[in-house]
Scaffold this motif. Sequence first.
Motif, PDB file in Angstrom:
ATOM      1  N   THR A 290     -12.013   4.891 -13.476  1.00 32.43           N
ATOM      2  CA  THR A 290     -13.027   4.806 -14.535  1.00 32.43           C
ATOM      3  C   THR A 290     -14.403   5.085 -13.936  1.00 32.43           C
ATOM      4  N   PRO A 291     -15.330   5.628 -14.727  1.00 32.60           N
ATOM      5  CA  PRO A 291     -16.681   5.854 -14.217  1.00 32.60           C
ATOM      6  C   PRO A 291     -17.337   4.577 -13.698  1.00 32.60           C
ATOM      7  N   GLU A 292     -17.036   3.453 -14.344  1.00 33.67           N
ATOM      8  CA  GLU A 292     -17.657   2.183 -13.937  1.00 33.67           C
ATOM      9  C   GLU A 292     -17.163   1.718 -12.566  1.00 33.67           C
ATOM     10  N   GLU A 293     -15.955   2.130 -12.187  1.00 39.19           N
ATOM     11  CA  GLU A 293     -15.346   1.661 -10.948  1.00 39.19           C
ATOM     12  C   GLU A 293     -15.523   2.655  -9.798  1.00 39.19           C
ATOM     13  N   ALA A 294     -16.122   3.816 -10.078  1.00 35.02           N
ATOM     14  CA  ALA A 294     -16.165   4.900  -9.094  1.00 35.02           C
ATOM     15  C   ALA A 294     -16.918   4.518  -7.819  1.00 35.02           C
ATOM     16  N   ALA A 295     -18.059   3.865  -7.937  1.00 38.28           N
ATOM     17  CA  ALA A 295     -18.838   3.519  -6.747  1.00 38.28           C
ATOM     18  C   ALA A 295     -18.079   2.558  -5.839  1.00 38.28           C
ATOM     19  N   ALA A 296     -17.414   1.581  -6.435  1.00 36.06           N
ATOM     20  CA  ALA A 296     -16.633   0.627  -5.638  1.00 36.06           C
ATOM     21  C   ALA A 296     -15.441   1.329  -4.988  1.00 36.06           C
ATOM     22  N   GLU A 297     -14.819   2.264  -5.707  1.00 37.55           N
ATOM     23  CA  GLU A 297     -13.696   3.021  -5.142  1.00 37.55           C
ATOM     24  C   GLU A 297     -14.158   3.898  -3.985  1.00 37.55           C
ATOM     25  N   HIS A 298     -15.382   4.393  -4.078  1.00 34.78           N
ATOM     26  CA  HIS A 298     -15.960   5.187  -2.995  1.00 34.78           C
ATOM     27  C   HIS A 298     -16.025   4.365  -1.700  1.00 34.78           C
ATOM     28  N   GLU A 299     -16.463   3.135  -1.824  1.00 37.40           N
ATOM     29  CA  GLU A 299     -16.516   2.250  -0.654  1.00 37.40           C
ATOM     30  C   GLU A 299     -15.108   1.965  -0.117  1.00 37.40           C
ATOM     31  N   ARG A 300     -14.133   1.850  -1.020  1.00 34.49           N
ATOM     32  CA  ARG A 300     -12.761   1.614  -0.569  1.00 34.49           C
ATOM     33  C   ARG A 300     -12.221   2.817   0.205  1.00 34.49           C
ATOM     34  N   LEU A 301     -12.512   4.019  -0.287  1.00 33.00           N
ATOM     35  CA  LEU A 301     -12.075   5.216   0.436  1.00 33.00           C
ATOM     36  C   LEU A 301     -12.655   5.242   1.845  1.00 33.00           C
ATOM     37  N   LEU A 302     -13.926   4.926   1.958  1.00 34.54           N
ATOM     38  CA  LEU A 302     -14.551   4.870   3.275  1.00 34.54           C
ATOM     39  C   LEU A 302     -13.859   3.831   4.149  1.00 34.54           C
ATOM     40  N   GLY A 303     -13.522   2.704   3.574  1.00 32.10           N
ATOM     41  CA  GLY A 303     -12.845   1.656   4.332  1.00 32.10           C
ATOM     42  C   GLY A 303     -11.495   2.118   4.864  1.00 32.10           C
ATOM     43  N   TRP A 304     -10.735   2.868   4.053  1.00 26.91           N
ATOM     44  CA  TRP A 304      -9.446   3.383   4.511  1.00 26.91           C
ATOM     45  C   TRP A 304      -9.627   4.417   5.627  1.00 26.91           C
ATOM     46  N   GLU A 305     -10.654   5.234   5.514  1.00 26.09           N
ATOM     47  CA  GLU A 305     -10.928   6.208   6.575  1.00 26.09           C
ATOM     48  C   GLU A 305     -11.280   5.506   7.882  1.00 26.09           C
ATOM     49  N   LYS A 306     -12.123   4.508   7.798  1.00 23.39           N
ATOM     50  CA  LYS A 306     -12.505   3.761   9.001  1.00 23.39           C
ATOM     51  C   LYS A 306     -11.300   3.066   9.627  1.00 23.39           C
ATOM     52  N   ALA A 307     -10.440   2.509   8.790  1.00 25.49           N
ATOM     53  CA  ALA A 307      -9.247   1.833   9.305  1.00 25.49           C
ATOM     54  C   ALA A 307      -8.372   2.810  10.082  1.00 25.49           C
ATOM     55  N   PHE A 308      -8.274   4.038   9.600  1.00 26.05           N
ATOM     56  CA  PHE A 308      -7.459   5.033  10.293  1.00 26.05           C
ATOM     57  C   PHE A 308      -8.086   5.406  11.634  1.00 26.05           C
ATOM     58  N   LEU A 309      -9.386   5.610  11.663  1.00 22.82           N
ATOM     59  CA  LEU A 309     -10.055   5.944  12.927  1.00 22.82           C
ATOM     60  C   LEU A 309      -9.970   4.778  13.911  1.00 22.82           C
ATOM     61  N   ASP A 310     -10.017   3.558  13.398  1.00 22.75           N
ATOM     62  CA  ASP A 310      -9.853   2.392  14.273  1.00 22.75           C
ATOM     63  C   ASP A 310      -8.468   2.389  14.915  1.00 22.75           C
ATOM     64  N   LYS A 311      -7.449   2.774  14.153  1.00 27.17           N
ATOM     65  CA  LYS A 311      -6.099   2.833  14.709  1.00 27.17           C
ATOM     66  C   LYS A 311      -6.000   3.856  15.840  1.00 27.17           C
ATOM     67  N   LEU A 312      -6.826   4.904  15.761  1.00 24.82           N
ATOM     68  CA  LEU A 312      -6.814   5.933  16.797  1.00 24.82           C
ATOM     69  C   LEU A 312      -7.722   5.579  17.970  1.00 24.82           C
ATOM     70  N   GLU A 313      -8.385   4.418  17.880  1.00 26.48           N
ATOM     71  CA  GLU A 313      -9.216   3.882  18.950  1.00 26.48           C
ATOM     72  C   GLU A 313     -10.331   4.863  19.341  1.00 26.48           C
ATOM     73  N   LEU A 314     -10.987   5.397  18.309  1.00 29.15           N
ATOM     74  CA  LEU A 314     -12.072   6.349  18.517  1.00 29.15           C
ATOM     75  C   LEU A 314     -13.425   5.684  18.295  1.00 29.15           C
ATOM     76  N   ALA A 315     -14.433   6.152  19.020  1.00 33.70           N
ATOM     77  CA  ALA A 315     -15.813   5.754  18.756  1.00 33.70           C
ATOM     78  C   ALA A 315     -16.369   6.697  17.690  1.00 33.70           C
TER      79      ALA A 315
END
Length: 424
Positions: A290-315
């Motif tokens: 929904t348009p109302e939820e888009a900004a919060a979903e954007h932050e969630r997408l970033l969180g999933w990306e960061k979690a993946f990079l953390d698993k790869l032990e990258l700076a």
Amino acid sequence: MIDPRLLRDDPDRVRAAQAKRGLSDDVVDVALRADASRRSAIAEFEEKRGEQKRLGKLIPRAEGDERAELLARTKVIAGEVKAAESAQAEAERAWQDALMSIPNVAADQAPAGGEDDFVLLETVGTPRDFAAEGFTPLDHIELGRRLGAIDVERGAKVSGSRFYFLTGVGAELELALVNLAMAQARESGFTQVIAPSLVKPRAMEGTGFLGQAADDVYRIEGQDLYLVGTSEVPMAAYHSDEILDGAALPLRYAAFSPCFRKEAGSHGKDTRGIIRVHWFDKVEMFVYTTPEEAAAEHERLLGWEKAFLDKLELAYRVIDVAAGDLGLSAQRKFDCEAWIPTQERYRELTSASNCTEFQTRRLDTRARYDEGIGAVATLNGTLCAMTRTIVAILETHQQADGSVRVPEALRPWLGRDVLEPLRG
């Protein structure tokens, strides 16, 4: 496309957004004139059509000279109606073309300016100090040669510059990354997808890739098909011309596909290795919400990306991309950039973009809510772009003897703890 109501009700906001991107606001005035012409053409057509209908009702009751006059006038008005209808259609096309030329209105939080005007949001991890460890790091090209993992010479021989072969552990590493990315996506509630890499023009245009990015797109001559540069394109078109169930939102997909880019405008940049290539594989997250939820979903997408990079032990670091570097569809974009030791700089590995309703308006995707039919927002985020991720892993986790330590999260998928060199 942007919301026409925003253009009509608050054109100064659209002008300000254009300035924030470093673009001319002439498109706003063109669109407003086109809208006025369209409204005028609609009124003209309706007036002529109304007169035609009125005459049609009078003719059956008329006789003699009056009937003849009415028939003559009917013949004239029929031509005028046809001309007015044609003018209305042309005005509608001009209005749609004007709307399609305007980028998404950048978020208030997005920094103004171009590529170098990003805002640093966060730095995660510390780049390795190879000097303190007593050796000079090798670049991914030399590491790939020693490991038997990357063959750029034969890639160039077979396909040309900016192509490569992944061989042996290089191929295994990509497949391990795909499996790790898809496993994380599945655990996070994403539906896994293998998406087509060839799409019709509407999918490309609907996602904004035939606008500013058209020079970077491969077109299949004679077939009216395009090779996609990201599976965002087929996934945005996946629900085109559909009315979704609003209660079922968000719909989250993780799509794997090869990606193809001309790399237009990158002459002389990253000509060695596999940092900037014409083809690579990628796992892309794509969300309808929904348009109302888009900004919060954007932050969630970033969180999933960061979690993946953390698993790869990258700076890596996270940046808020400036408006002039957003592309046509995005309202706001976050990039995660990994540290590449031999370049001594951060390079983009992932992006997460909030496209609001921009793409769904173009592709006619809506949802049925309790209060009626309404808009849907789309977002996209890279989970793993294979070549750049392989570069970051090899260079970050290399050891003094030329071997590469495998990040712990990848070991179950790769079946080994260390990648050993085959040659010196």
